[in-house]
Design an enzyme around this catalytic site. Structure first.
Site, PDB file in Angstrom:
ATOM      1  N   GLY A 101       4.706   7.389 -18.889  1.00  0.00           N
ATOM      2  CA  GLY A 101       4.336   6.679 -17.668  1.00  0.00           C
ATOM      3  C   GLY A 101       5.477   6.567 -16.673  1.00  0.00           C
ATOM      4  O   GLY A 101       5.405   5.803 -15.708  1.00  0.00           O
TER       5      GLY A 101
ATOM      6  N   LYS B  69       6.980   2.755   2.068  1.00  0.00           N
ATOM      7  CA  LYS B  69       8.030   3.540   2.734  1.00  0.00           C
ATOM      8  C   LYS B  69       7.578   4.197   4.031  1.00  0.00           C
ATOM      9  O   LYS B  69       8.347   4.314   4.984  1.00  0.00           O
ATOM     10  CB  LYS B  69       8.530   4.630   1.787  1.00  0.00           C
ATOM     11  CG  LYS B  69       9.100   4.125   0.475  1.00  0.00           C
ATOM     12  CD  LYS B  69       9.413   5.299  -0.452  1.00  0.00           C
ATOM     13  CE  LYS B  69       9.922   4.809  -1.786  1.00  0.00           C
ATOM     14  NZ  LYS B  69       8.857   4.195  -2.628  1.00  0.00           N
TER      15      LYS B  69
ATOM     16  N   GLU C  95       4.740  10.398 -12.361  1.00  0.00           N
ATOM     17  CA  GLU C  95       3.347  10.382 -11.929  1.00  0.00           C
ATOM     18  C   GLU C  95       2.664  11.653 -12.455  1.00  0.00           C
ATOM     19  O   GLU C  95       3.328  12.649 -12.743  1.00  0.00           O
ATOM     20  CB  GLU C  95       3.274  10.423 -10.399  1.00  0.00           C
ATOM     21  CG  GLU C  95       4.271   9.554  -9.721  1.00  0.00           C
ATOM     22  CD  GLU C  95       3.603   8.502  -8.860  1.00  0.00           C
ATOM     23  OE1 GLU C  95       2.378   8.570  -8.672  1.00  0.00           O
ATOM     24  OE2 GLU C  95       4.315   7.603  -8.405  1.00  0.00           O
TER      25      GLU C  95
ATOM     26  N   THR D 222       0.844  -1.194   0.000  1.00  0.00           N
ATOM     27  CA  THR D 222       0.000   0.000   0.000  1.00  0.00           C
ATOM     28  C   THR D 222       0.878   1.242   0.000  1.00  0.00           C
ATOM     29  O   THR D 222       2.042   1.200   0.394  1.00  0.00           O
ATOM     30  CB  THR D 222      -0.901   0.030   1.253  1.00  0.00           C
ATOM     31  OG1 THR D 222      -0.070   0.039   2.424  1.00  0.00           O
ATOM     32  CG2 THR D 222      -1.805  -1.192   1.295  1.00  0.00           C
TER      33      THR D 222
ATOM     34  N   LYS E 230      14.252   7.395   0.488  1.00  0.00           N
ATOM     35  CA  LYS E 230      15.040   6.185   0.217  1.00  0.00           C
ATOM     36  C   LYS E 230      16.424   6.278   0.863  1.00  0.00           C
ATOM     37  O   LYS E 230      16.925   5.305   1.416  1.00  0.00           O
ATOM     38  CB  LYS E 230      15.159   5.965  -1.294  1.00  0.00           C
ATOM     39  CG  LYS E 230      13.843   5.509  -1.928  1.00  0.00           C
ATOM     40  CD  LYS E 230      13.985   5.399  -3.439  1.00  0.00           C
ATOM     41  CE  LYS E 230      12.641   5.166  -4.105  1.00  0.00           C
ATOM     42  NZ  LYS E 230      12.655   5.581  -5.519  1.00  0.00           N
TER      43      LYS E 230
ATOM     44  N   ASP F 280      11.149  11.851  -2.463  1.00  0.00           N
ATOM     45  CA  ASP F 280      11.274  10.415  -2.730  1.00  0.00           C
ATOM     46  C   ASP F 280      12.732   9.975  -2.551  1.00  0.00           C
ATOM     47  O   ASP F 280      13.012   8.943  -1.932  1.00  0.00           O
ATOM     48  CB  ASP F 280      10.778  10.097  -4.147  1.00  0.00           C
ATOM     49  CG  ASP F 280      10.853   8.607  -4.445  1.00  0.00           C
ATOM     50  OD1 ASP F 280      10.056   7.856  -3.859  1.00  0.00           O
ATOM     51  OD2 ASP F 280      11.719   8.202  -5.234  1.00  0.00           O
TER      52      ASP F 280
END
Lengths: 326, 326
Positions: A193, A112, A196, A83, A211, A207
């Protein structure tokens, strides 16, 4: 990613049995609108083909099937979380992982948020019960950042980490280097694609920061929070910086870095011009890469890894295999 | 490499205990002229400092202390082999490894010969007794080729492997690309201690072929023999090939490759001109690198890793940690 994993599990039964002695079975599947207890391979087939057969799919999902009940199934196995999680609260995945670990389930996750907020707590809960908590899919997916940092470099002291950890921004920078405009490159990435529809988290560096945090906390044993990382959005890259880099044979990369700094470590995310001798210089397009600097093994870099749902599903499967191999 | 490992074990006691709960102790050390039962840290100190204190060192070694007796010590541990092995017969390491596994010892090795000749047999012997057989140090050392191939890519099908696996030849090719002559580059490598006084095995491609074989047999489950690999010496590289590569923005690399071929797989070692988009393009000087092509994770490349005795010792230590972690 969940559907890709279900397909992979179905496709790979022979390989998993022959090579690792494993015969994993899907027991239950959940999404926001309900759950599905899996009773036969045909059910899995139904789920996988579901998208093309909406009527059949709808009939399979039962809004009354909930996670807590499913986790009471006779024998605990692996709880896989695909999710999207809120990186400020960690929910709803955080509570689900607590529940799963509390009931003796291993956790393998692509989510995450819960790890940003509660990694230390979750890790302790898992270790205390001898359970696995694996999150390759949340920290680079098919790029084996955690494997290299935790296993291949075991026994070393890791002094710095540097990574290109986001495919969208690396794609845009690569295209800028080839002469595209920022707007043009972004639109191209969206059309393909890669980016986003709302690419804010990628472009602003969150992001990458997330990470970097997950990797650094796991492999360097730190307790970084997001606010400890100095994040400079990629959109701030100037045409002048670009021209300067090109003139000097350098490439612009959106790097997450952590290394020695004032009072311990410094961590940041920003666009940097790297020379052709830099181990991440050639990491172009949607590729990712990470470099670890160690005391006894020198510098080790890993690059590549498919960055699509199938690659993420393969990373989940890898983590599942690893739990049962140990 | 053995001395570097002894030093590393002595240096890292705290780290090993705190991070992995391990307190490894050296029990006995062997070399061609005898053995040494280690009774105290001071003995280890003596061994490590030995080179500078020949009288003291000579007193410590006892020609009557032999491996078979030492392997009967009360509780089996890890047998670490750092001897050079014959790649045609595998001896003397092969018999020593058989003995060690037969008596319940894990094996961690930097010795290629026994694995070239007897990998399948040794692997079965180890697996049958639940013992570890690890050889990172023989297959790239600090470059984690086996970790990535066996663990990070678990669950994938590896269809091809390509590697720059020898530092000496890569150094020479890098220097040729910068305008040096072959003789000049070789002499430079020898002066710097990069190339051996007799660099034949490196230049003729056998070192690369051996590492390719070890990696491919382990991660692709093959049973390649050295004669299955088509090896073309690096010394065959022509000035014309060099000029052509440079003109086209390519770099010459001495690559070991294995991939789909007539009737299964084809394996070869030869100099190839790779484009700047190739994941090993930037692997220069004494660096090494390996690319795995998979079905579900795309292509994953790992590069770097210190290529000296300390790096090899760190790879041995990593393998020891991994055996006890599992």
């Amino acid at each position: 990613v969940g559907r890709a994993l279900a397909r992979l599990l179905a496709d790979r039964q022979d390989l998993l049995r022959n090579r690792y002695g494993l015969s994993p079975k899907l027991r239950a599947i959940f999404r926001s609108t309900g759950g599905l207890m899996v009773r036969s391979p045909a059910t899995v087939e139904g789920l996988i083909l579901g998208e093309a057969l909406p009527a059949r799919k709808a009939a399979l999902w039962d809004p009354k099937i909930m996670l807590p009940a499913a986790l009471k199934l006779d024998r605990p196995g692996v709880f896989v979380d695909c999710t999207p999680g809120n990186i400020r609260t960690g929910q709803p995945g955080l509570d689900q992982m607590r529940l799963a670990l509390g009931r003796g389930w291993h956790v393998v996750t692509a989510n995450k948020g819960p790890l940003v907020v509660g990694y230390r707590e979750l890790r302790r809960a898992a270790a205390g019960r001898g359970l696995g908590l694996r999150f390759s899919a949340a920290a680079g997916a098919a790029l084996p950042a955690l494997d290299v940092g935790l296993r291949s470099l075991a026994g070393t002291r890791i002094t710095a980490i540097e990574g290109i950890l986001n495919g969208t921004t690396n794609y845009i920078l690569t295209r800028l280097g080839q002469g595209a405009t920022f707007g043009g490159a972004l639109k191209e990435a969206q059309d393909k694609g890669i980016a986003e529809p709302d690419p804010t988290l990628d472009l602003e560096g969150w992001d990458t920061a997330v990470k970097l945090l997950l990797i650094a906390n796991a492999v360097m044993g730190l307790e970084l929070k997001l606010e400890d990382i100095d994040v400079e959005p990629m959109s701030g890259v100037s045409p002048r910086a670009l021209a300067f880099a090109r003139k000097n044979g350098r490439a612009l990369k959106f790097l997450g870095r952590i290394g020695p700094g004032r009072g311990g470590v410094t961590a940041d995310v920003r666009v940097r011009a790297v020379a052709s001798s830099h181990p991440l210089f050639g990491v172009d397009g949607t590729n990712k890469g990470v470099t670890f600097v160690t005391d006894t093994m020198g510098s080790v870099t890993v690059t590549g890894g498919r960055s699509d749902p199938r690659g993420a599903a393969a990373a989940l499967l890898k983590d599942i295999i690893d739990i049962y191999r140990n």
